[in-house]
Enzyme design. Structure first.
Site, PDB file in Angstrom:
ATOM      1  NE  ARG A 118      -3.502  -1.182   0.435  1.00 36.48           N
ATOM      2  CZ  ARG A 118      -4.862  -1.151   1.232  1.00 36.48           C
ATOM      3  NH1 ARG A 118      -4.971  -2.548   2.031  1.00 36.48           N
ATOM      4  NH2 ARG A 118      -6.100  -0.952   0.878  1.00 36.48           N
ATOM      5  CD  GLN A 123      -2.306   6.135  -3.076  1.00 33.56           C
ATOM      6  OE1 GLN A 123      -2.214   7.070  -4.877  1.00 33.56           O
ATOM      7  NE2 GLN A 123      -2.795   6.626  -2.595  1.00 33.56           N
ATOM      8  CG  ASP A 126      -4.360  -0.728  -3.420  1.00 31.99           C
ATOM      9  OD1 ASP A 126      -4.833  -2.155  -3.463  1.00 31.99           O
ATOM     10  OD2 ASP A 126      -4.114   0.479  -2.483  1.00 31.99           O
ATOM     11  CB  SER A 129      -7.269   1.405  -2.738  1.00 35.89           C
ATOM     12  OG  SER A 129      -6.830   0.763  -2.013  1.00 35.89           O
ATOM     13  CE1 TYR A 224      -5.107  -3.955   4.706  1.00 33.87           C
ATOM     14  CE2 TYR A 224      -1.899  -4.125   4.377  1.00 33.87           C
ATOM     15  CZ  TYR A 224      -2.621  -3.904   3.863  1.00 33.87           C
ATOM     16  OH  TYR A 224      -3.031  -4.122   2.743  1.00 33.87           O
TER      17      TYR A 224
END
Ligand code: NAD
Length: 359
Positions: A118, A123, A126, A129, A224
């Site tokens: 992450r 990004q 991902d 996401s 996380y």
């Protein structure tokens, strides 16, 4: 290089959409797809003019890179692939250590899309996401369709109606999208997360950040959340109970990667909620944040509707497919260099998502 895309029975989300064909063609010679690859996302085979329609067996035995959403490939099929073939799916190895053991024992080269770090650079690749964002949006719409009330304030000739109150628990990607969607619909929103770092994001979306002091530091957990102390959990439960009583909609999105979701909305809390209110539990597939949630079921308890739908992105398959396909395209663009993939590369994105490599 031939990149093959396999369909899979449990989802309508497609790993490739027509608009990405030409961009893929810039990094490979051929694109092979199974017939009906994107039917669930409302793209017919004839919209894939730059791809060849092939059987599943042909794709598995001949393609250099084989892409799927979640894997349904058998050991026998792995055995039929070329020794150098590379598989790309969401293997979720954090949920079951036997997944990596099985792939390695079979000498499979496999990238797991859910292991992409992450980081800012990753990004655009991902998938977690992308799907979380769709789920957060759909969670609010699902709740609103079940809610016996308006979301926004209404001023009518027959009198005025107060706006609905939405409580979002867990302000990660899904939670932030849920906040934005609820706000766009005119609801008053409060949000809660153990990570105080999300306070500004929550506030910038027009919601109030509700905080319990004393959360454990999660800065070494890759972004996380971490398990909290019993004392913290008790204070948190009391606050959630208080906020849930006043809420019309509660959306829970709190997950602990590789572990059961924390139980944040107790049966007692549900019993204290207003009849007609709605809970959407996005953590239903990992045990649920609500003690009463049932995975993939909508239930009623004392007049409260509890939606335990853990696959909401599947209910918006066209845009979910576009995002998913974009993520895969960006990942392939990152790892394919001059027509091949170097499995020994020490690139962070490549090495962290490569979960099994032929010895
Ligand atoms: P997630 O699905 O793992 O969890 C959802 C949210 O629930 C998180 O915000 C988490 O803090 C929260 N949560 C967990 N336990 C909780 C509890 N007991 N009470 C209240 N809230 C609780 O989260 P995610 O959306 O996958 O995001 C995980 C992390 O990765 C976040 O830090 C996010 O900002 C980061 N992220 C980074 C990128 C990137 O830079 N590429 C992309 C996406 C997410």
């Amino acid at each position: 290089m031939i990149i093959g895309f396999l369909k899979e029975g449990t989802t309508d989300i497609a790993p490739i959409v027509p608009k990405n064909q030409s961009k893929l063609k810039a990094i490979c010679e051929e694109i092979w797809i199974e017939s009906g690859i994107a039917k669930g996302a409302f793209y017919a085979d004839d919209t894939f003019a730059e791809a060849a329609i092939k059987s599943r067996a042909d794709i598995i035995s001949t393609a250099d890179v084989i892409v799927q959403i979640t894997p349904d490939i058998t050991d026998e099929e792995y055995g039929q692939a070329k020794a150098s073939a590379i598989f790309i799916c969401q293997y979720a190895p954090f949920n079951d250590e036997n997944i990596v053991k099985g792939l390695s024992a079979n000498g499979v080269n496999a990238f797991s899309l859910d292991m992409i770090p992450r980081t800012s650079l990753a990004q655009s690749m991902d998938v977690l996401s992308s799907m979380a964002s769709v789920a957060g949006y759909k969670a609010v719409l699902s709740a609103l369709t079940m809610l016996p009330r308006y979301a926004p304030m209404m001023i009518t000739a027959a009198g005025s109606i107060k706006p609905s109150k939405v409580l979002v628990i867990g302000a990660g990607v899904a939670g932030l999208q849920a906040i934005a969607t609820a706000r766009r619909n005119g609801a008053v929103v409060e949000a809660f997360d153990t990570r105080a770092a999300v306070r500004e994001e929550v506030q910038s979306l027009g919601a109030k950040f509700v905080e319990v002091e004393g959360a454990k530091d999660d800065k070494d957990a890759g972004g996380y959340a971490v398990e909290q102390s019993d004392e913290y959990k008790q204070r948190q439960a009391a606050l959630i109970q208080e906020k849930s009583k006043a809420a019309d909609i509660v959306i829970t999105t709190a997950q602990l990667r590789g572990r059961p979701a924390p139980k944040l909305v107790t049966e007692d809390t549900v019993n204290n909620m207003k009849p007609g209110s709605v809970i959407v539990d996005l953590a239903a597939s990992t045990g649920g944040n609500c003690a009463l949630s049932q995975n993939d079921k909508v239930i009623q308890h004392n007049g409260v509707t509890i939606i335990g739908d853990s696959n909401l992105p599947n209910k918006m398959p066209q845009d979910a497919s576009t995002l998913y396909s974009n993520n895969i395209l960006n990942f392939l663009k990152h790892i394919v260099k001059e027509g091949s993939i170097d499995l020994n590369s020490d690139d962070e994105i490549l090495s962290k998502s490569l979960i099994s490599k032929k010895a």
